[in-house]
Enzyme design. Structure first.
Site, PDB file in Angstrom:
ATOM      1  N   ASP A 175      -5.603  -6.236  -9.689  1.00  0.00           N
ATOM      2  CA  ASP A 175      -5.604  -6.489  -8.238  1.00  0.00           C
ATOM      3  C   ASP A 175      -6.892  -7.190  -7.823  1.00  0.00           C
ATOM      4  O   ASP A 175      -7.924  -7.036  -8.474  1.00  0.00           O
ATOM      5  CB  ASP A 175      -5.538  -5.165  -7.465  1.00  0.00           C
ATOM      6  CG  ASP A 175      -4.162  -4.525  -7.481  1.00  0.00           C
ATOM      7  OD1 ASP A 175      -3.176  -5.192  -7.837  1.00  0.00           O
ATOM      8  OD2 ASP A 175      -4.076  -3.330  -7.131  1.00  0.00           O
ATOM      9  N   ARG A 211      -0.643 -13.628  -9.480  1.00  0.00           N
ATOM     10  CA  ARG A 211      -0.030 -13.152  -8.234  1.00  0.00           C
ATOM     11  C   ARG A 211      -0.717 -13.857  -7.073  1.00  0.00           C
ATOM     12  O   ARG A 211      -1.942 -13.899  -6.987  1.00  0.00           O
ATOM     13  CB  ARG A 211      -0.233 -11.645  -8.093  1.00  0.00           C
ATOM     14  CG  ARG A 211       0.308 -11.104  -6.757  1.00  0.00           C
ATOM     15  CD  ARG A 211      -0.199  -9.690  -6.475  1.00  0.00           C
ATOM     16  NE  ARG A 211       0.259  -8.742  -7.453  1.00  0.00           N
ATOM     17  CZ  ARG A 211      -0.371  -7.575  -7.707  1.00  0.00           C
ATOM     18  NH1 ARG A 211      -1.485  -7.262  -7.048  1.00  0.00           N
ATOM     19  NH2 ARG A 211       0.099  -6.748  -8.612  1.00  0.00           N
TER      20      ARG A 211
HETATM   21  C1  LIG Z   1       3.172  -7.064  -4.491  1.00  0.00           C
HETATM   22  C2  LIG Z   1       1.969  -7.226  -3.626  1.00  0.00           C
HETATM   23  C3  LIG Z   1       0.713  -7.101  -4.205  1.00  0.00           C
HETATM   24  C4  LIG Z   1      -0.431  -7.291  -3.430  1.00  0.00           C
HETATM   25  N1  LIG Z   1      -1.653  -7.266  -4.026  1.00  0.00           N
HETATM   26  C5  LIG Z   1      -2.758  -7.555  -3.289  1.00  0.00           C
HETATM   27  C6  LIG Z   1      -4.035  -7.690  -3.894  1.00  0.00           C
HETATM   28  O1  LIG Z   1      -4.216  -7.546  -5.104  1.00  0.00           O
HETATM   29  N2  LIG Z   1      -5.097  -7.983  -3.085  1.00  0.00           N
HETATM   30  C7  LIG Z   1      -4.943  -8.167  -1.724  1.00  0.00           C
HETATM   31  O2  LIG Z   1      -5.924  -8.472  -1.047  1.00  0.00           O
HETATM   32  N3  LIG Z   1      -3.744  -8.030  -1.134  1.00  0.00           N
HETATM   33  C8  LIG Z   1      -2.645  -7.734  -1.884  1.00  0.00           C
HETATM   34  N4  LIG Z   1      -1.423  -7.643  -1.261  1.00  0.00           N
HETATM   35  C9  LIG Z   1      -1.349  -7.588   0.234  1.00  0.00           C
HETATM   36  C10 LIG Z   1      -1.242  -8.963   0.821  1.00  0.00           C
HETATM   37  O3  LIG Z   1      -2.463  -9.654   0.638  1.00  0.00           O
HETATM   38  C11 LIG Z   1      -0.918  -8.905   2.325  1.00  0.00           C
HETATM   39  O4  LIG Z   1      -1.897  -8.182   2.987  1.00  0.00           O
HETATM   40  C12 LIG Z   1       0.426  -8.282   2.633  1.00  0.00           C
HETATM   41  O5  LIG Z   1       1.380  -8.617   1.663  1.00  0.00           O
HETATM   42  C13 LIG Z   1       0.934  -8.778   3.992  1.00  0.00           C
HETATM   43  O6  LIG Z   1       1.055 -10.169   3.984  1.00  0.00           O
HETATM   44  P1  LIG Z   1       2.462 -10.950   4.009  1.00  0.00           P
HETATM   45  O7  LIG Z   1       2.352 -12.049   2.993  1.00  0.00           O
HETATM   46  O8  LIG Z   1       3.559 -10.025   3.758  1.00  0.00           O
HETATM   47  O9  LIG Z   1       2.501 -11.678   5.390  1.00  0.00           O
HETATM   48  P2  LIG Z   1       2.325 -11.170   6.899  1.00  0.00           P
HETATM   49  O10 LIG Z   1       2.048 -12.391   7.696  1.00  0.00           O
HETATM   50  O11 LIG Z   1       1.372 -10.023   6.988  1.00  0.00           O
HETATM   51  O12 LIG Z   1       3.758 -10.642   7.240  1.00  0.00           O
HETATM   52  C14 LIG Z   1       4.914 -11.456   7.263  1.00  0.00           C
HETATM   53  C15 LIG Z   1       6.091 -10.603   7.660  1.00  0.00           C
HETATM   54  O13 LIG Z   1       6.339  -9.641   6.649  1.00  0.00           O
HETATM   55  C16 LIG Z   1       6.645  -8.374   7.214  1.00  0.00           C
HETATM   56  N5  LIG Z   1       5.572  -7.426   6.899  1.00  0.00           N
HETATM   57  C17 LIG Z   1       4.356  -7.744   6.395  1.00  0.00           C
HETATM   58  N6  LIG Z   1       3.607  -6.649   6.199  1.00  0.00           N
HETATM   59  C18 LIG Z   1       4.334  -5.623   6.608  1.00  0.00           C
HETATM   60  C19 LIG Z   1       4.103  -4.221   6.666  1.00  0.00           C
HETATM   61  N7  LIG Z   1       2.937  -3.659   6.282  1.00  0.00           N
HETATM   62  N8  LIG Z   1       5.105  -3.462   7.149  1.00  0.00           N
HETATM   63  C20 LIG Z   1       6.279  -3.990   7.530  1.00  0.00           C
HETATM   64  N9  LIG Z   1       6.554  -5.323   7.511  1.00  0.00           N
HETATM   65  C21 LIG Z   1       5.602  -6.125   7.072  1.00  0.00           C
HETATM   66  C22 LIG Z   1       6.800  -8.625   8.677  1.00  0.00           C
HETATM   67  O14 LIG Z   1       8.130  -8.989   8.934  1.00  0.00           O
HETATM   68  C23 LIG Z   1       5.888  -9.776   8.918  1.00  0.00           C
HETATM   69  O15 LIG Z   1       6.208 -10.506  10.063  1.00  0.00           O
HETATM   70  C24 LIG Z   1      -0.283  -7.526  -2.035  1.00  0.00           C
HETATM   71  C25 LIG Z   1       0.977  -7.653  -1.469  1.00  0.00           C
HETATM   72  C26 LIG Z   1       2.084  -7.533  -2.236  1.00  0.00           C
HETATM   73  C27 LIG Z   1       3.421  -7.732  -1.621  1.00  0.00           C
END
Ligand SMILES: Cc1cc2nc3c(=O)[nH]c(=O)nc-3n(C[C@H](O)[C@H](O)[C@H](O)COP(=O)(O)OP(=O)(O)OC[C@H]3O[C@@H](n4cnc5c(N)ncnc54)[C@H](O)[C@@H]3O)c2cc1C
Length: 311
Positions: A137, A187
């Site tokens: 991560d 990722r």
């Molecule tokens: C498999 C995975 C691994 C990850 N690993 C890391 C990592 O190593 N380091 C790191 O900094 N971050 C990590 N993240 C978190 C990532 O950086 C984001 O903070 C998180 O995924 C929200 O961003 P988004 O791309 O979904 O877009 P956003 O703009 O936040 O959301 C887009 C849409 O997705 C939905 N959504 C998003 N988040 C949520 C929520 N919490 N609850 C409900 N609906 C939601 C909503 O419909 C929203 O409108 C990871 C995420 C995933 C999915």
């Protein structure tokens, strides 16, 4: 503003103690976390695999301050991988693990990088024996150089070690170019932390554009992109771009967090795409929970309703 306040809360010891002591928080936690024990992780992993998903399991914890604690986290992963293997869940990388460098020692005041490198190597050896992989991560921006450095070192022995690029950072395009090489598991996520404007992009629109740019770089290259987002627009762009560059569905995967957009997870899997669910377990869920609340105000409302409806 709310997001910033919540991310600041994720680092507050007082808030942490207060919220973790509230029994009603557990309803909310259960939505995002498999449970507190490895048994819970195995049970939920088994159900997700049976439902056609892949899984990456995260043992919750970060910012470890003692070498013994860092070693204990590595031991937990090693035991977990042994159990996944024995249960037939890890072969061909169906269930892998995600590891936070600070959970295995990166932030220790002395020999942090060496400790984290050694602990991740032990976990990666156990993963290899279990027929699966490890993804490292990415945490806050102060850890990026060290994390990318230790992934580069470890890839000499473990070429399938996954790493993470966060599109909210100005450097992410260049990092994607460097990492889009044959066999490289990368990722791509937006990033769940805050960074000063000198290193991080200020607006959501810029972060999204950066994500789309990085995704194009990774999908056009010879590596193995792992597209971690719940964003419907970016998921659509990914599908289109993968088609344009002639990507086989087995040559990349979508990744989503456990409990978030489960219907979309099912839709993607039914369409023939590979979908991996990031599944946390453990008792140290506070930082993870607050980052999820910060991402979406609706989750905060859900949390507050759970607290007040029975309070
Ligand atoms: C498999 C995975 C691994 C990850 N690993 C890391 C990592 O190593 N380091 C790191 O900094 N971050 C990590 N993240 C978190 C990532 O950086 C984001 O903070 C998180 O995924 C929200 O961003 P988004 O791309 O979904 O877009 P956003 O703009 O936040 O959301 C887009 C849409 O997705 C939905 N959504 C998003 N988040 C949520 C929520 N919490 N609850 C409900 N609906 C939601 C909503 O419909 C929203 O409108 C990871 C995420 C995933 C999915």
């Amino acid at each position: 503003m709310l997001r910033q306040a919540l991310l600041a809360l994720s680092a507050s010891k007082q808030a942490r103690d207060l919220i973790m002591a509230t029994p009603l928080t557990r309803d909310v936690v259960a939505r995002f976390v498999a449970g507190e024990t490895a048994d819970d992780a195995l049970r939920v992993t088994s159900a997700l695999l049976a439902d056609g998903r892949l899984v990456s399991i995260d043992f919750l914890g970060e910012d470890t301050t003692e070498p013994e604690q860092a070693a204990a986290v590595a031991e937990e992963y090693i035991r977990l991988l042994g159990r996944l293997s024995a249960a037939g869940l890890s072969a061909h990388g169906r269930a892998e693990v995600s590891v936070k460098p600070t959970a295995v020692g990166l932030g220790l005041p002395e020999h942090g990088e060496k400790t984290a490198r050694e602990n991740i190597a032990r976990i990666a050896t156990a993963a290899r024996n279990a027929g699966t992989t490890v993804t490292v991560d990415m945490e806050d921006h102060s850890r990026i150089e060290a994390t990318l450095g230790l992934v580069a070192d470890l890839r000499a022995d473990f070429p399938d070690l996954g790493c993470v690029i966060q599109s909210y950072l100005r450097r992410s395009g260049a990092d994607c170019q460097a990492l889009a090489v044959a066999g490289s598991r990368v990722r791509l996520c937006k990033g769940a932390y805050q960074a000063p404007e000198s290193v991080g992009l200020a607006s959501r629109a810029e972060v999204d554009r950066s994500y789309a740019r990085c995704m194009r770089i990774l999908l056009s290259g010879p590596g193995y992109p792992m597209l971690a987002t719940h964003d419907p627009r970016l998921i659509r762009i990914a599908g289109t771009k993968a088609g344009v560059v002639g990507r086989d569905p087995g040559s990349f995967e979508y990744q989503l967090l456990y409990g978030i957009r489960p219907a979309e997870q099912a839709r993607l899997a039914a369409s023939g795409a590979q979908v991996r669910v990031y599944l946390p377990y453990g008792s140290d869920w506070y930082g993870y929970l607050v980052r999820r609340l910060a991402e979406r105000p609706a989750n905060l409302a859900f949390f507050l309703r759970a607290l007040t409806s029975r309070g």
